[in-house]
Design an enzyme around this catalytic site. Structure first.
Site: not given
Length: 759
Positions: A46, A92, A94, A114, A265, A309, A311, A535-536, A538
């Site tokens: 991740h 997001h 999982h 972000d 963040d 984590e 928020q 981008g991301n 997973s």
């Protein structure tokens, strides 16, 4: 006494034995448990992209409009006239499967942070959602929870959710996908970045207090699910959109001062990741004093503080001497604020607790020095047989009209009105078109009156079946369809973000799917001139060894100018000419029709000629801008017949509860191959348009100039969808099936006693 680091503890932290050996080599000693936790999250898929980074580097990332490419919190592109757009898509998955409401809600919160971390005010969000078989006992539970979470968070933030996509497939039974996209607007010369610059500058904590929620969320998101999934609920974060709204306004006010040097963040891996990444980008070290971190719970350890984590938190590096200015603005917005560290020249990341150093690590091994894998790859062994399947042996439906009705009722194709009616898409009045069309269009005038003529087109999408049957071609289709959707509203594509959702990369066939999809996205983006700016990734989207379809979601941004000349996707006026820009090939490989009617997912995806695709898009884009068209609608899932049916139906039911409005059409289609293949095949590069008769000659001339084929099909009018020699169905019947697709899923769930059945 320090707890010994055993192989079991290493495994619990998601680290392989060889990775732990690398840690020992980097440090020259055994790490403390806190240090092991830091390596665990920073070397997770991740955070480190250790399996994907070598492939992602092949993406095109630069261009004349790119102001910030990958590597920051979001990408930024130039919109002209001193204005820029920051945008990104994030997964997001999982957390949303474990706890759908909070998982989806905090996914929205994370992507909003972000974007506004870059200095942008978020103005629009989209999402791309994937759920399992509609008949699966958990599907409706996840659908309801995820949609409620997205709406609950976004609506409270005052950021409209203006579009997206929802699809269903059995491969997502044990692993739903929640991909969230947000775009914000900022001055082109005021971009903020996540860097720890200026030795001696204070590191400040801003936002909500730190609790124990979400600890090891990044590690959880880098592993497969199994029978113990329900036990992972404590790793799902809990969101507070009202706190995030305060944080947003405080940050935007801070950006108007000269106090902020860098800002990041606190997302995945919390304080650890944000501080390490800032130090790495700045080429500096960082000292953190954990006693100063605002805590929500008593008795928290350094390990928990660093890996929480929780928020709605930001880490910023302030200019030395500006601490009180930052403090006063944050306290005005009722936020916790504290100086918790300093930028150093040491190149080391240190955490202090009650006068002792509890972690002392070099920055580079945590960032650029993290593992990078060239994993083994091989094509999926099932593909040769699937490609060889003879589609011509399939029986043709006896009643094509009934087949169309069944197809429209499929939840993937059916109206998503139930979904978007739960989102406040009207807040801020930025939407130029209502949800349900090919692409969302948002105006810039609400935020910047000087830019009243400009709009932004937004589209997200991918076809997972195509990507399974041919990952390279399927990924190219994802880019092409997003660009086609933007062309349908008169937009010019300028850049993309992505969310690459795959199974276990340690399986060679999954790694091959990933690499081929990256190659396909890259080649298509080069063809369209749309660089990848953010981008991301997973990975490990598997449950009990069963992986999802490869799902490389593409999010594309385009410029619409003038925004007043955009176009809708539904037929408007009786008597209008209906035409198809594109051709009729009848390619049903990997289609929704093949799955729905024949239970097959075989063949090859439709061929994609990028030159033809660009010609089709340019024709429609120029026609929209010239005001020639009444409607323009991309032909995708379900093919031409579904596109015709959707164009007959309004996307909004009147609020007074009166009979929904619709209009019919009568067309004549040339059938070069089997009728069902032509009607339901998902051939590439096709847009269905309608236009006044008096514009027809000009439109044909325009298509010839652009090099695109045009087939005149018929006319708008009546109350039936009539395709000569094939089918004739009342539009009311089509609309009833189309509107009921998703509500039927929810009713089916309500009929089960175990509506929220455990995994």
């Amino acid at each position: 006494m320090t707890e010994p680091i055993t192989p079991e503890i290493v495994a619990q932290h998601g680290l392989k034995p060889d990775e732990y050996q690398r840690i020992l080599e980097h440090l020259g000693r055994t790490p403390t448990l806190t240090e092991l936790g830091v390596f665990s999250v920073m070397w997770s898929e991740h955070c480190s992209y250790k399996s994907s980074r070598v492939h992602l580097k092949t993406f095109p990332t630069s261009g004349p409009r790119v102001l910030q490419g990958p590597g920051e919190n979001a990408g930024v592109v130039d919109l002209g006239d001193g204005l820029a757009a920051a945008f990104k898509m994030e997964s997001h998955n999982h957390p949303s499967y474990i706890e759908p409401y909070q998982g989806a809600a905090t996914g929205v919160g994370g992507i909003l942070r972000d974007v506004f971390t870059m200095g942008a005010r978020p103005i629009a969000s989209l999402n791309a959602l994937r759920f399992g078989d509609p008949s699966h006992p958990r599907t409706a539970y996840l659908l309801e929870g995820v949609v409620a979470g997205i709406g609950g968070y976004g609506n409270c933030m005052g950021v409209p959710t203006v579009g997206g996509e929802v699809a269903f497939h059995p491969s997502y039974n044990g692993n739903c996908l929640v991909n969230a996209f947000t775009l914000g607007i900022l001055p082109a010369d005021k971009i903020f970045r996540g860097t720890a610059a200026g030795v001696g500058n204070p590191v400040m904590y801003v936002g909500a207090k730190t609790g124990r929620d979400g600890i090891h969320g990044a590690t959880m998101a880098s592993a497969e699910f199994d029978a113990s999934t329900e036990e992972k609920r404590p790793t799902v974060q809990v969101g507070d959109p009202f706190m995030e709204k305060l944080l947003l306004e405080a940050c935007l006010e801070l950006f108007q001062t000269d106090a902020v040097v860098g800002i990041q963040d606190m997302g995945a891996a919390g304080l650890t990741s944000s501080s390490v990444e800032m130090a790495g980008r700045g080429g500096n070290g960082l000292d953190l004093f954990l006693d100063q971190v605002p805590l929500r719970e008593e008795g928290m350890t350094p390990y928990e503080i660093l890996l929480s984590e929780s928020q709605e938190r930001m880490l910023l590096v302030a200019a030395e001497g500006k601490e009180e200015l930052v403090r006063s603005i944050c306290e005005k917005w009722d936020l916790d604020v504290a100086v918790i560290g300093r930028v150093t020249a040491s190149g080391r990341w240190r955490a202090h607790w009650r006068g002792a150093v509890v972690a002392d690590l070099p920055v580079d091994p945590l960032t650029e020095g993290a593992p990078k894998y060239h994993r083994p790859m091989t094509p999926h062994p099932a593909l040769p047989a699937l490609h060889a399947f003879d589609l011509a042996t399939l029986p043709e439906p006896a009643d094509l009209g009934a087949a169309l009705v069944r197809l429209l009722a499929r939840p993937t194709i059916a109206s998503k009105e139930w979904v978007y009616r739960q989102y406040d898409h009207m807040v801020r009045l930025v939407g130029a078109v209502r949800p349900g069309g090919d692409a969302a269009v948002v105006r810039l005038a609400v935020s910047h009156d000087a830019h009243a003529h400009k709009g932004i087109a937004l589209s997200v999408g991918v076809n997972g079946r195509f990507c399974f049957l041919d990952p390279y071609l399927g990924a190219m289709h994802a880019v092409a369809e997003c660009a086609r959707n933007i062309a349908c509203v008169g937009g010019e594509p300028i850049a993309i973000t992505d969310c690459l959702n795959f199974g276990n990369p340690e399986k060679p066939e999954i790694m091959w799917q990933f690499a081929e999809c990256v190659r396909g996205i890259g080649d298509a983006c080069r063809a369209f001139g749309t660089p990848v700016v953010s981008g991301n990734v997973s990975l490990y989207n598997e449950t009990e060894g069963q992986g999802i379809l490869p799902t490389p979601t593409v999010g594309m941004v385009g410029l619409v100018e003038p925004v007043e000349r955009t176009c809708h996707s539904t037929f408007r006026d009786a008597g209008d000419v209906i035409a198809l820009v594109g051709s009729l090939q009848g390619e049903v490989g990997g289609s929704e029709y093949l799955s729905a009617e024949h239970g097959k997912e075989a063949g090859r995806p439709p061929a994609l000629d990028l030159a033809r695709e660009k010609a089709v898009q340019e024709t429609v884009r120029r026609a929209v801008r010239a005001g020639l068209l009444s409607s323009a609608h991309d032909c995708s899932e379900g093919g031409l017949a579904v596109a015709l049916a959707e164009s007959c139906m309004m996307h909004e039911v009147p609020s007074d509860g009166s009979k929904p409005a619709w209009i019919g059409c009568a067309v004549r289609i040339p059938f070069p191959v089997r009728k069902d293949f032509v009607l339901f095949g998902e051939d590439a590069s096709r847009i269905l348009v309608s236009l006044p008769k008096e514009n027809a000659a000009r439109f044909v001339d325009l298509a010839q100039q652009c090099g695109a084929p045009v087939i005149r099909l018929g006319a708008v009018g009546g109350d039936r969808l009539e395709i000569q020699g094939a089918l004739s169905v009342p539009v009311e019947e089509l609309a009833r099936a189309w509107r009921d697709g998703i509500p039927a899923v929810l009713r089916r769930d309500a009929a089960h006693a175990g509506a929220t059945a455990p995994v």
